[in-house]
Design a protein around this motif. Structure first.
Motif, short mmCIF file in Angstrom:
data_model
loop_
_atom_site.label_atom_id
_atom_site.label_comp_id
_atom_site.label_asym_id
_atom_site.label_seq_id
_atom_site.Cartn_x
_atom_site.Cartn_y
_atom_site.Cartn_z
N ALA A 26 -8.28 21.60 57.10
CA ALA A 26 -7.02 20.86 57.14
C ALA A 26 -6.72 20.24 55.78
CB ALA A 26 -7.09 19.78 58.22
N ALA A 27 -7.73 19.67 55.13
CA ALA A 27 -7.53 19.06 53.82
C ALA A 27 -7.13 20.09 52.78
CB ALA A 27 -8.80 18.34 53.39
N ALA A 28 -7.58 21.34 52.97
CA ALA A 28 -7.25 22.41 52.03
C ALA A 28 -5.83 22.94 52.22
CB ALA A 28 -8.25 23.55 52.16
N GLY A 29 -5.18 22.54 53.32
CA GLY A 29 -3.81 22.96 53.55
C GLY A 29 -3.62 23.96 54.67
N SER A 30 -4.68 24.27 55.40
CA SER A 30 -4.56 25.18 56.52
C SER A 30 -4.13 24.43 57.79
CB SER A 30 -5.89 25.89 56.79
OG SER A 30 -6.16 26.86 55.80
N THR A 31 -3.54 25.18 58.71
CA THR A 31 -3.24 24.66 60.05
C THR A 31 -4.49 24.82 60.88
OG1 THR A 31 -0.92 25.27 59.86
CG2 THR A 31 -1.78 24.93 62.08
N VAL A 32 -4.92 23.75 61.53
CA VAL A 32 -6.22 23.76 62.21
C VAL A 32 -6.07 23.34 63.66
CG1 VAL A 32 -8.58 22.87 62.20
CG2 VAL A 32 -7.39 23.25 60.04
N ALA A 33 -6.75 24.07 64.53
CA ALA A 33 -6.89 23.69 65.94
C ALA A 33 -8.36 23.69 66.28
CB ALA A 33 -6.14 24.67 66.83
N VAL A 34 -8.72 22.83 67.21
CA VAL A 34 -10.11 22.70 67.64
C VAL A 34 -10.18 22.83 69.15
CG1 VAL A 34 -12.00 21.03 67.93
CG2 VAL A 34 -10.94 21.34 65.68
N GLY A 35 -11.17 23.56 69.61
CA GLY A 35 -11.43 23.66 71.05
C GLY A 35 -12.78 23.08 71.37
N GLY A 36 -12.90 22.42 72.52
CA GLY A 36 -14.19 21.87 72.91
C GLY A 36 -14.12 21.23 74.28
N ARG A 37 -15.23 20.64 74.69
CA ARG A 37 -15.33 20.03 76.01
C ARG A 37 -15.23 18.51 75.98
NH1 ARG A 37 -20.69 22.43 78.71
NH2 ARG A 37 -21.54 21.52 76.79
N ASN A 38 -15.40 17.92 74.81
CA ASN A 38 -15.43 16.46 74.69
C ASN A 38 -14.00 15.92 74.63
OD1 ASN A 38 -15.56 13.77 73.69
ND2 ASN A 38 -17.58 14.17 72.80
N ALA A 39 -13.52 15.41 75.74
CA ALA A 39 -12.12 14.98 75.83
C ALA A 39 -11.81 13.85 74.86
CB ALA A 39 -11.80 14.55 77.26
N GLU A 40 -12.74 12.91 74.71
CA GLU A 40 -12.49 11.79 73.80
C GLU A 40 -12.41 12.26 72.35
OE1 GLU A 40 -11.45 8.12 72.69
OE2 GLU A 40 -11.71 8.81 74.77
N ALA A 41 -13.29 13.16 71.96
CA ALA A 41 -13.26 13.70 70.60
C ALA A 41 -11.98 14.48 70.36
CB ALA A 41 -14.48 14.58 70.34
N LEU A 42 -11.54 15.24 71.36
CA LEU A 42 -10.29 15.99 71.23
C LEU A 42 -9.10 15.03 71.05
CD1 LEU A 42 -10.79 18.79 73.91
CD2 LEU A 42 -10.91 19.04 71.42
#
Length: 253
Positions: A26-42
């Motif tokens: 993200a800092a480099a300028g890319s569009t970023v998405a994250v997948g995971g199970r931790n609802a609070e972290a998401l």
């Protein structure tokens, strides 16, 4: 790989190396998405402007739902990183270890296959893109207290090699991230010599940015693991690492 204009999904990116990579992309300028199970972290990542998706790589239906949601929101998706993994110590003298072995294989190996299967048609249709799989130095130089972890990562290495060969000519590449022990997810407690997370990610991103991108992202600290057999150090290093079997609860005292 140009790190500044990609659309990246990091599955298993809510902590550790995956989270650090998400923030670096993200800092480099890319569009970023994250997948995971931790609802609070998401939720926290969403507040940072990163796209978030609930996904459990041990559940095929969950992976399919996440794939559909990701592609609907990010039709330009061109990079899929499969970070999800568990690292569990097992005492093979105790048959009760089998449950841990099943969990490890289903998450680390089968989970990787589920994710790559889910997104392969999309990337092939695009005619370009990259899968980034994640193995470990332990894939090449086993750490005896974690036998199934080592086996699962060795299997992901072999699978990555085959995936790269099968996707040749489609425009879709396969890059294998091979971390050493990195000070995240509690590894610093097991290994005080673990590489600091920020140092690891800095070096890994530098290697990813090379053109052409190496098939394997090998930071300096992991080279002794990767090439132990070639260099004739394998047997001695495994013997040294076997001393850690004393960490297993059933072997203490």
């Amino acid at each position: 790989m140009n790190l500044s204009n990609r659309t990246v999904l990091i599955v298993g990116g809510t902590s550790g190396i995956g989270l650090a990579l998400a923030r670096r992309f993200a800092a480099a300028g890319s569009t970023v998405a994250v997948g995971g199970r931790n609802a609070e972290a998401l939720k926290e990542l969403s507040a940072e402007g990163i796209g978030t998706f609930a996904i459990d790589v041990t559940d095929g239906a969950s992976v399919a739902r996440a794939r559909d949601a990701v592609i609907a929101r990010y039709p330009e998706l061109d990079t899929v990183v499969t970070m999800s993994g568990v690292m569990i110590m097992e005492d093979l003298r105790d048959p009760a270890h089998f449950e841990a072995a099943q969990t490890t294989i289903d998450t680390n190996l089968v989970g990787t296959i589920r994710v790559t299967d889910a997104f392969t048609p999309h990337l092939i249709r695009r005619g370009s893109g990259t899968f980034v799989t994640v193995t470990s130095g332990i894939a090449f130089l086993p750490f005896p207290p974690m036998p199934t972890y080592a086996a699962s990562k060795a299997a992901v290495h072999a699978y990555s090699e085959a995936l790269r060969a099968q996707l040749d000519g489609t425009g879709v590449g396969v890059v294998e991230l091979v971390p050493p022990a990195v000070a995240s997810a509690g590894q610093e407690k097991v290994n005080p010599h673990a590489l600091p997370l920020d140092d690891y990610v800095t070096e890994a991103m530098q290697l990813l940015s090379q053109d052409p991108t190496p098939d394997e992202i090998l930071v300096e600290r992991v080279l002794m693991h990767r090439w132990a057999e070639r260099d004739g150090t394998y047997d001695d290093l495994v013997a040294q690492r076997s001393q850690a079997l004393a960490m297993l609860p059933g072997r203490q005292g």
